[in-house]
Enzyme design. Sequence first.
Site, mmCIF file in Angstrom:
data_model
loop_
_atom_site.group_PDB
_atom_site.id
_atom_site.type_symbol
_atom_site.label_atom_id
_atom_site.label_comp_id
_atom_site.label_asym_id
_atom_site.label_seq_id
_atom_site.Cartn_x
_atom_site.Cartn_y
_atom_site.Cartn_z
ATOM 1 N N GLU A 184 21.637 1.110 7.398
ATOM 2 C CA GLU A 184 22.715 1.952 6.896
ATOM 3 C C GLU A 184 24.235 1.318 6.462
ATOM 4 O O GLU A 184 24.842 1.796 5.813
ATOM 5 C CB GLU A 184 23.029 3.249 7.774
ATOM 6 N N ASP A 186 25.130 11.561 17.838
ATOM 7 C CA ASP A 186 25.699 10.371 17.132
ATOM 8 C C ASP A 186 27.447 10.344 17.951
ATOM 9 O O ASP A 186 27.743 11.187 18.405
ATOM 10 C CB ASP A 186 26.084 10.906 15.653
#
Length: 829
Positions: A396, A341
């Site tokens: 998200e 990430d």
Amino acid sequence: MTSVPAATPHDWEIGAARLTLDSGRLSFGVGPLAPAPIGIRTTAADLSSGLTFTKRTNRTVREKYTMTTGKQLKRDTTLRESAFDFTGAGGAKLQVVVRVSAEGAAYRYVLPDGGTVTGEASSWSIPPDASAWLLPYSPNYEETRIQTTAGAAPAADYGYPSLFRIGDTYAMLSESDVDGRYDGSRLTHAGGGSYQIRLADPTITATGPLSTPWRVAVVGDLATITESTLTDDLAPPSKINDLSWVRPGVVAWSWLSEHSSPADPVRQKQYIDFAARNRWPYVLIDEGWNASWVPEVVRYARARGVDVLLWFHWTALDTEQERDTMLPLVKSWGVAGVKIDFMDSDSQARFRWYDEILPATAARQLMVNFHGATIPRGIQRTWPHVMTLEAVRGAEQFRTRAATNTIFPFTRNVTGGMDYTPVTWAVTDRDTTDAHEVALAVVYESGWQHLADRPETYEAHPEALRTLSQIPTVWDETRLLSGSPGASTVLARRSGDRWWVAGISAEPARGEPVDLGFLQPGRWLAETLRDGDHGLIRESRIVRRTDTLTVPLATNGGFVTALCPYTGSATCDRAIEQVPATVLTVDPATAEARPGDTIDVEATFTLPAGGPIADVRLGPPGQEPVTAARLRGGQSLTGSWRLVVPAGTTGTIELPIVATYRWKGETVHVEQVVRVFVPPPAPAGDAWVSDLPFLSESNGYGPVERDLSNGEQSAGDGNPITLRGTAYPKGLGTHAPAEVTVWLGGACTSFSALAGIDDEVTSPGSAGFEVLGDGRPLASTGVLRSADPARPVTADVTGVRILTLRVTDGGDNKNFDHADWAEARVTCA
């Protein structure tokens, strides 16, 4: 061949593409995109002007390959290629290579002598009144797309892929084959219909011959755009030969609906149990996991036929040493893949990091999901263990809009797997229906489809769960049946002998006609999940390819229809059979030993009920196993071995005993360990705790730091330990919740430290400090806050073998809890 003077114009057609040389300047166009200026500049030469044509070479390129993910597993594309050689000022050489297929065209520059690139003159010319669906550029590609026209779009940077409609024809612009030789580009609206290509870096250095990325235009009707594989067709072939370990599938993911759950092994086991019940092959443990409990959770999962994926911040894997340490470690735990990430860059430096992490993960047979990442530019063809990438404003973000959802199938998802994390009732700020949410799992293609709500929520929607547990995540073929960006999408995808038709809408309620002409002759059972008046409903009917299936769509609604050859069954569902429950015991389960010692171990593997299971093997890795061709319910397999404690080890180590067996065509891995404590030498005299080996450590963010504050990411990234303006050269820097254990071996008498929240925390933090000896509480501070002075902590550790220093969260979440044990020391004999 004799050069042609620069003033001589040339106009070459390569299928639907056109390359033009006029007054020494090049331009390129395809279909409705008029020729626009192209060229490249280096520190040695400006190869956007003053060019002289030298020669043209033609060939046919056939790309035939098989993917592990995507909208179409088997690919077979023929491209016409023409390479044009030019000479610039001072004799500088430039080659422009053009490839054209039925889906569109692409070009790239080749610099035989390499050099330092300072920019491109590359551009695209779009009719100003063309409809446009554009992504305001950010390096993580997570901005909200805008719908405008090519001419009216603000003068700004836009990320790929960019979609335009010119009359009845669409054009999607992107790029392919980007790696560390170059960088990622984006489009800059330069006014009118001119869109220039802007590089991420001011300069790009090549040490040898350079081929730039392909500048790609997919051109045709909306079906051509949606079904295109041109981005992959232009990418390099797979760099991995053995793909037997690459396995797409559905993933249970807890972070979106429960942000704190990845730090909770008990909750993760509940997600694992849920995945096992529904035969979802994966659980992703996101940010917050801890090495102290992950191996045991992985063992728990694998025994139930579920594999574990782990989250990493990219900076934890940005050096060769980190990759060589962490990747083999998590692989040894049994982890199947990693989510990496926050790369957030299209620079050449970041693409060079991709060039390093991709072979490193492939060598360890770890699949990959890139979040906070760039878009796919053919990466999933070249590195087929990449299951998906984010690069989208996904669920998200906690704002789901039906209109935006219908744009993604024609833009971002065209170029490769898209980790939107769909089907989330936890996202309450949405204007979509329940059926719309379920349909996203088919409409959006992703090799790993991360379904992002709680087990309890899915079980409260049983019809949705029934469908989600049947849906594949890779497809033999894909067809666009209807739709337009911003309004609706209806796709048909085939997996084996079953078709899945799914639609999502951003329009008022209506009946959606589905032409079934893509089916083979014969009778088919059509099972449709859609919105009803009081929740999701399921309907079935028998159809033929000559029929039209009309599905009632709610406002902003959706549907999923499974189609299977009709055999008399009332459903297309395939039975969900859970992996048989087994029991593996080892004796002894724990031991204390020295390096080189041997431990006699007996293990028994039992199938309490059910079965049969086949090809059973039991034993420690590297030693001869005991085997059984078959076990039935109530039967066991037992063996004995002698394990050797490896040289050079200290602390608690785990020696595994493994049982494997075959069931329903898959291999199931069941593992238990003998936990062996290998004592290190006991400290002597006055010793700093930061100089002692850690038996174990856990931390809220990043590693526990020695003689530095906690930097939250990589080892050594902290600052000097500072409490209320005083810097301390020795101590431990942690981030609550944290725990460190060290070996005293009964040789010490006292412990002392100064505890407090480090001054580097600009927002209020809080934490509690505890000292334990062999698990017994010895001292504690209560909750300390950022404004509190350093608190002296002392403890009598006479006779203590294992000293534990624990930091707990003060109750206001852990975001700013940089907790220091300054001048932590022990006094020993």
